[in-house]
Scaffold this motif. Structure first.
Motif, mmCIF file in Angstrom:
data_model
loop_
_atom_site.group_PDB
_atom_site.id
_atom_site.type_symbol
_atom_site.label_atom_id
_atom_site.label_comp_id
_atom_site.label_asym_id
_atom_site.label_seq_id
_atom_site.Cartn_x
_atom_site.Cartn_y
_atom_site.Cartn_z
ATOM 1 N N ARG A 106 -39.537 1.511 -11.382
ATOM 2 C CA ARG A 106 -38.308 1.801 -10.632
ATOM 3 C C ARG A 106 -38.566 1.812 -9.130
ATOM 4 N NH1 ARG A 106 -33.806 2.980 -13.424
ATOM 5 N NH2 ARG A 106 -34.037 3.570 -15.608
ATOM 6 N N GLU B 92 -38.630 -1.667 -7.980
ATOM 7 C CA GLU B 92 -37.272 -2.197 -7.889
ATOM 8 C C GLU B 92 -36.637 -1.815 -6.553
ATOM 9 O OE1 GLU B 92 -34.299 -0.347 -10.232
ATOM 10 O OE2 GLU B 92 -32.780 -1.776 -9.551
ATOM 11 N N PHE C 101 -32.562 -2.938 -13.057
ATOM 12 C CA PHE C 101 -33.756 -2.553 -13.797
ATOM 13 C C PHE C 101 -33.427 -2.434 -15.282
ATOM 14 C CE2 PHE C 101 -36.620 0.610 -15.637
ATOM 15 C CZ PHE C 101 -37.834 -0.005 -15.361
ATOM 16 N N SER D 29 -35.318 -1.210 -18.642
ATOM 17 C CA SER D 29 -36.560 -0.599 -19.135
ATOM 18 C C SER D 29 -36.979 -1.238 -20.453
ATOM 19 C CB SER D 29 -36.367 0.905 -19.324
ATOM 20 O OG SER D 29 -35.497 1.106 -20.420
ATOM 21 N N HIS E 286 -41.154 -3.826 -18.968
ATOM 22 C CA HIS E 286 -40.047 -3.497 -18.067
ATOM 23 C C HIS E 286 -39.632 -4.775 -17.350
ATOM 24 C CE1 HIS E 286 -40.453 0.734 -18.774
ATOM 25 N NE2 HIS E 286 -41.729 0.767 -18.333
ATOM 26 N N ILE F 144 -37.240 -6.501 -14.170
ATOM 27 C CA ILE F 144 -36.378 -6.366 -12.992
ATOM 28 C C ILE F 144 -35.674 -7.712 -12.795
ATOM 29 C CG2 ILE F 144 -36.234 -5.934 -10.511
ATOM 30 C CD1 ILE F 144 -38.881 -4.362 -10.787
#
Lengths: 319, 232
Positions: free
Chosen positions: A93, A96, A110, A112, A140, A142
């Motif tokens: 995060r 991001e 984002f 997850s 993850h 982005i």
């Protein structure tokens, strides 16, 4: 010297210049009246020119529309960053947030690992087999959206910078299909150029042939005017203006054909556009396009008649 | 006005239309060319009108050599000549007035001047009331008079007529010939080719008689009417 005496018999210069302009005007009106007097021939010639020109014109507009639509696609280009599996959600995060501040980045999203898995479970239908997995294989993610101003090149630059980040396992730009599309459009554009050149030649020949017939039909008139002292330029003028009229009217007809054709297409196309939830607007000739079209067809008319006149008028001499 | 020095005209077919013809038509003179058809009358007129070029010899119009005149000068020289054809050569797609006005438009006269002179020329041949008619609606004699009006509207120095009465009855023919005499009286040089011998006898003008391309009679040599050379 008799030559100077001959010159003295002409009207004064100022009058001659206005008379010259006057004859241009007379030729213009005369050739128009000829067209008016022979409507069947004129309509056929002009229709053939119009139909001929409407083909490249229609293709041109088709491409213009494709260009506009693909412009919309361009702004929807996305870069997906699949992060290293070892990266924690908190770190991801943070990354991001950082990427959002970079140049040429419009927005980020984002996703997850858990979200990805959930989405995949729902959309793929492999729910049960996924449940058997001991760990989540998905990273993850982005999703980066480049700014509106970003073209393919800056998008690629951005991709390279993102790819270079240690946290990023794979960076993927979803443009390959777009590039294919652009290549196809490029091929189509060149084809339109070729078609336009070919059809311009066709128009040249059509007008040249019409003017040639016109010259033949007025053979006697040409002989008589030559015998009463008409210069070649004087005899040429009405024919050249005739070609100009043919070209101009043909251009207007082709414009009408294309406009009507697009009107016919626009209904179904709007429905199609609704189905794709986009708001495509059909583009027709702009005012500028119209002016260019008419100017080109008029020039073609002039050129075609010039060729015919140069080839056939000098051969006609009184005997 | 017109000088021929030993002019011979041989067509590519080998036919010799004129053979060693010499003549001199002074300014303000009027003459007839007579002879059988095929004697060379038309060829003689065509050389003067710059339609044909002599094969040998020299043809001069106002001391300008016609043998080697550049193409682009031909129209300007023709503007000094009025030509009348046996078949009128009117343009049937436009009214009488437009036919007569054509030489003036070609020479770039202003519209007011064109209208004034065209009407004057039509008046001279007695057809002013027909100016708006189409040529096809006119009789043969009227058509020929329109042709004459067109030939004289720009006040040429020289009038050439090739069988102008060829298709007309005797009364009309006399009228037409009289028109030429009238123009000659105001100083126009006139050369008329005709085989209408009866009519030519009536009007006492010099004769040039051609036979098989040779000039066998030339009245001009005796009574040179003493015109002055050069344009008026």
């Amino acid at each position: 010297m008799a030559g100077s005496n001959v010159r003295r018999r002409k009207p004064p210069t100022a009058n001659r210049i206005s008379a010259y302009l006057l004859h241009h005007l007379q030729s213009l009106i005369f050739s128009l009246s000829k067209i008016y007097q022979a409507p069947a021939t004129t309509i056929m010639t002009v229709a053939v020119i119009g139909i001929t020109l409407s083909l490249p014109g229609g293709f041109y507009l088709f491409l213009k529309n494709i260009d506009a639509i693909s412009g919309d696609f361009r702004s929807s280009t996305q870069i997906s960053l699949y992060l290293d599996l070892k990266i924690t959600e908190k770190k991801a995060r943070g990354l991001e947030q950082y990427i959002r501040t970079m140049d040429h980045v419009a927005s980020t999203r984002f996703i997850s690992r858990e979200q990805s898995l959930e989405e995949f479970r729902q959309s793929s239908g492999f729910g049960k087999s996924i449940d058997t997995l001991s760990s989540n294989p998905l990273p993850h993610t982005i999703v980066v959206e480049p700014g509106d101003s970003a073209d393919t090149f800056t998008a690629r630059n951005l991709l390279n910078r993102l790819q270079a980040m240690p946290e990023v396992e794979i960076a993927k730009l979803d443009t390959e299909w777009l590039e294919r599309l652009y290549t196809i459009i490029e091929i189509a554009k060149r084809s339109v150029v070729i078609i336009t050149i070919l059809f311009a030649f066709a128009v040249l020949l059509i007008i040249g042939n019409t003017i040639r017939l016109d010259i033949q039909n007025r053979y006697q008139e040409i002989i008589v005017t030559k015998l009463i002292g008409a210069t070649d330029a004087f005899i040429r003028r009405p024919f050249l203006y005739g070609g100009v009229w043919y070209g101009m009217l043909g251009g207007i007809i082709s414009w009408l054909i294309v406009e009507i054709g697009y009107m016919a297409i626009s209904g179904p196309l709007e429905r199609l556009s609704l189905l794709y939830k986009s708001d495509m607007n059909l583009i027709t000739y702009s005012f500028q396009d119209f002016i260019v079209l008419i100017a080109c067809s008029t020039l073609l008319g002039l050129a075609g008649s010039w060729i015919a006149v140069a080839r056939h008028l000098n051969q006609i001499e009184p005997t | 006005m017109i000088e021929f020095h030993n002019v011979t005209k041989r067509y590519p077919s080998g036919f010799e239309a004129l053979n060693n013809v010499s003549l001199h038509l002074g300014d303000g003179q009027m003459a007839y060319i007579t002879g059988h058809s095929g004697a060379g009358k038309s060829t003689l007129l065509k050389i003067i009108a710059l339609i044909e070029k002599p094969t040998r010899g020299q043809a001069l119009l106002n001391r300008i050599n016609l043998n080697n005149l550049p193409r682009q000068r031909i129209p300007y020289l023709r503007r000094n000549i009025g030509i009348i054809f046996q078949d009128h050569q009117l343009l049937f797609d436009r009214p009488v007035f437009d036919n007569v006005a054509l030489p003036l438009q070609i020479q770039g006269y202003r519209p007011q001047e064109v209208a004034k002179r065209s009407r004057a020329a039509l008046d001279k041949v007695g057809l002013l009331h027909k100016e708006k008619s189409m040529p096809i609606t006119l009789s043969g004699g009227e058509q020929q008079r329109v042709g004459i009006a067109r030939a004289v509207v720009h006040k040429p120095m020289l009038l050439l007529a090739d069988e102008p009465t060829g298709n007309l009855d005797p009364i009309l023919s006399r009228e037409i010939m009289q028109i030429f005499v009238d123009f000659n009286q105001v100083g126009v040089t006139v050369l008329v080719a005709s085989h209408d011998l009866g009519l030519i006898e009536e009007l006492d003008k010099p004769r040039l008689t051609l036979n098989a391309g040779q000039l066998i009679l030339n009245d001009l040599d005796q009574g040179d009417a003493g015109g002055h050379d050069g344009w008026q």
